[in-house]
Design a protein around this motif. Sequence first.
Motif, PDB file in Angstrom:
ATOM      1  N   ALA A 103       0.977  -1.141   0.044  1.00  0.00           N
ATOM      2  CA  ALA A 103      -0.032   0.014  -0.057  1.00  0.00           C
ATOM      3  C   ALA A 103       0.853   1.186   0.002  1.00  0.00           C
ATOM      4  O   ALA A 103       0.740   2.253  -0.669  1.00  0.00           O
ATOM      5  N   ILE A 104       1.831   1.216   0.570  1.00  0.00           N
ATOM      6  CA  ILE A 104       2.776   2.267   0.737  1.00  0.00           C
ATOM      7  C   ILE A 104       3.430   2.750  -0.491  1.00  0.00           C
ATOM      8  O   ILE A 104       3.517   3.632  -1.127  1.00  0.00           O
ATOM      9  N   LEU A 105       3.966   1.386  -1.198  1.00  0.00           N
ATOM     10  CA  LEU A 105       4.923   1.765  -2.446  1.00  0.00           C
ATOM     11  C   LEU A 105       3.410   2.118  -3.442  1.00  0.00           C
ATOM     12  O   LEU A 105       4.316   2.972  -4.344  1.00  0.00           O
ATOM     13  N   ARG A 106       2.405   1.646  -3.472  1.00  0.00           N
ATOM     14  CA  ARG A 106       1.481   2.063  -4.707  1.00  0.00           C
ATOM     15  C   ARG A 106       1.240   3.481  -4.399  1.00  0.00           C
ATOM     16  O   ARG A 106       1.087   4.483  -5.063  1.00  0.00           O
ATOM     17  N   ALA A 107       1.182   4.082  -3.056  1.00  0.00           N
ATOM     18  CA  ALA A 107       0.967   5.305  -2.626  1.00  0.00           C
ATOM     19  C   ALA A 107       1.850   6.217  -3.384  1.00  0.00           C
ATOM     20  O   ALA A 107       1.836   7.378  -3.808  1.00  0.00           O
ATOM     21  N   ALA A 108       3.238   5.766  -3.108  1.00  0.00           N
ATOM     22  CA  ALA A 108       4.556   6.547  -3.806  1.00  0.00           C
ATOM     23  C   ALA A 108       4.240   6.583  -5.087  1.00  0.00           C
ATOM     24  O   ALA A 108       4.559   7.756  -5.672  1.00  0.00           O
TER      25      ALA A 108
ATOM     26  N   GLN B 292       9.494   2.072  -7.556  1.00  0.00           N
ATOM     27  CA  GLN B 292       9.770   2.099  -8.926  1.00  0.00           C
ATOM     28  C   GLN B 292      10.545   0.455  -9.306  1.00  0.00           C
ATOM     29  O   GLN B 292      10.118  -0.058  -9.943  1.00  0.00           O
ATOM     30  N   GLY B 293      11.564   0.357  -8.488  1.00  0.00           N
ATOM     31  CA  GLY B 293      12.232  -0.878  -8.507  1.00  0.00           C
ATOM     32  C   GLY B 293      11.296  -2.241  -8.239  1.00  0.00           C
ATOM     33  O   GLY B 293      11.298  -3.039  -8.958  1.00  0.00           O
TER      34      GLY B 293
ATOM     35  N   MET C 199       6.358  12.653   2.711  1.00  0.00           N
ATOM     36  CA  MET C 199       6.178  11.400   3.239  1.00  0.00           C
ATOM     37  C   MET C 199       4.888  11.449   4.000  1.00  0.00           C
ATOM     38  O   MET C 199       4.146  10.398   4.126  1.00  0.00           O
ATOM     39  N   ASP C 200       4.550  12.714   4.497  1.00  0.00           N
ATOM     40  CA  ASP C 200       3.257  12.902   5.266  1.00  0.00           C
ATOM     41  C   ASP C 200       1.998  12.345   4.269  1.00  0.00           C
ATOM     42  O   ASP C 200       1.053  11.940   4.417  1.00  0.00           O
ATOM     43  N   TRP C 201       2.141  12.818   2.936  1.00  0.00           N
ATOM     44  CA  TRP C 201       1.263  12.588   2.062  1.00  0.00           C
ATOM     45  C   TRP C 201       1.010  11.201   1.565  1.00  0.00           C
ATOM     46  O   TRP C 201      -0.002  10.676   1.568  1.00  0.00           O
ATOM     47  N   ILE C 202       2.262  10.456   1.549  1.00  0.00           N
ATOM     48  CA  ILE C 202       2.377   9.067   1.199  1.00  0.00           C
ATOM     49  C   ILE C 202       1.578   8.397   2.350  1.00  0.00           C
ATOM     50  O   ILE C 202       0.952   7.306   2.162  1.00  0.00           O
ATOM     51  N   ALA C 203       1.934   8.513   3.518  1.00  0.00           N
ATOM     52  CA  ALA C 203       1.402   7.726   4.710  1.00  0.00           C
ATOM     53  C   ALA C 203      -0.158   8.044   4.875  1.00  0.00           C
ATOM     54  O   ALA C 203      -0.887   7.059   4.799  1.00  0.00           O
ATOM     55  N   ALA C 204      -0.646   9.128   4.655  1.00  0.00           N
ATOM     56  CA  ALA C 204      -2.035   9.459   4.496  1.00  0.00           C
ATOM     57  C   ALA C 204      -2.673   8.617   3.208  1.00  0.00           C
ATOM     58  O   ALA C 204      -3.860   7.991   3.523  1.00  0.00           O
TER      59      ALA C 204
ATOM     60  N   ARG D 104      12.575  10.075   1.634  1.00  0.00           N
ATOM     61  CA  ARG D 104      11.695   9.976   0.496  1.00  0.00           C
ATOM     62  C   ARG D 104      12.232   9.550  -0.866  1.00  0.00           C
ATOM     63  O   ARG D 104      11.777   8.648  -1.708  1.00  0.00           O
ATOM     64  N   ALA D 105      13.564   9.885  -1.080  1.00  0.00           N
ATOM     65  CA  ALA D 105      14.118   9.354  -2.333  1.00  0.00           C
ATOM     66  C   ALA D 105      14.250   7.874  -2.238  1.00  0.00           C
ATOM     67  O   ALA D 105      13.998   7.158  -3.231  1.00  0.00           O
ATOM     68  N   GLU D 106      14.713   7.243  -1.197  1.00  0.00           N
ATOM     69  CA  GLU D 106      14.849   5.828  -1.116  1.00  0.00           C
ATOM     70  C   GLU D 106      13.480   5.053  -1.421  1.00  0.00           C
ATOM     71  O   GLU D 106      13.277   4.363  -2.285  1.00  0.00           O
ATOM     72  N   LEU D 107      12.418   5.717  -0.683  1.00  0.00           N
ATOM     73  CA  LEU D 107      11.167   4.949  -0.848  1.00  0.00           C
ATOM     74  C   LEU D 107      10.564   5.220  -2.227  1.00  0.00           C
ATOM     75  O   LEU D 107      10.153   4.241  -2.904  1.00  0.00           O
TER      76      LEU D 107
END
Length: 199
Positions: free
Chosen positions: A22-27, A70-71, A41-46, A62-65
């Motif tokens: 869910a987090i990766l999809r949100a990102a 993508q990977g 990161m706040d937006w992705i978490a929400a 944020r960059a790592e996430l």
Amino acid sequence: MTSSATDHRRGPRRRGAELEEAILRAAREGLVERGYAALTMDWIAARARTSKAALYRRWNNRAELVVHAQGQLVRSLLSTPDTGAFASDMRALLRSLADLMDSEYGELLRAVLAEVTNSPELAAETRRQLFETGPGLVDEIYRRGIERGEVRPELRGTRAMTVAHDLLRNEFVTRGAPIADAVIEDILDTVYLPLVRAG
């Protein structure tokens, strides 16, 4: 898909692999909707209906996430071809990569590349993570090619081994998608295969 992250706070809390997906999809969604510069990161978490702490337990920044998201998409969509011959394996791999660039991943990749020059952190993470999958698949194909005596073993692990992949990525960056079969044939027959073939 709604544009407001707040609307995604509702629903049951998720854990483990389900939460991570869910987090990766949100990102990925945030990268398309907002762009990297406005993505937080706040937006992705929400959007993922979780806490920001849950993100930082898995990724340092944020960059790592974003790059990991993508990977993960690439790794889920690509596999190593095994046709029994090096040339046809590479042809199949480049075609799969080209098709991927003409999909959601291509949009995501273009969004990241547009920000790379503005963010040293993103550039470093992109080099570390994002460009590993394609060359990793090439290495497996090349290893089998060495075992069959089809390619020059001394080129394994060098820049020469990944020239075809690099040229395909450059074609996408400079000309966009879709990438025609004729481009792949030109990369292989004119440049790559004459360079790496044994004998």
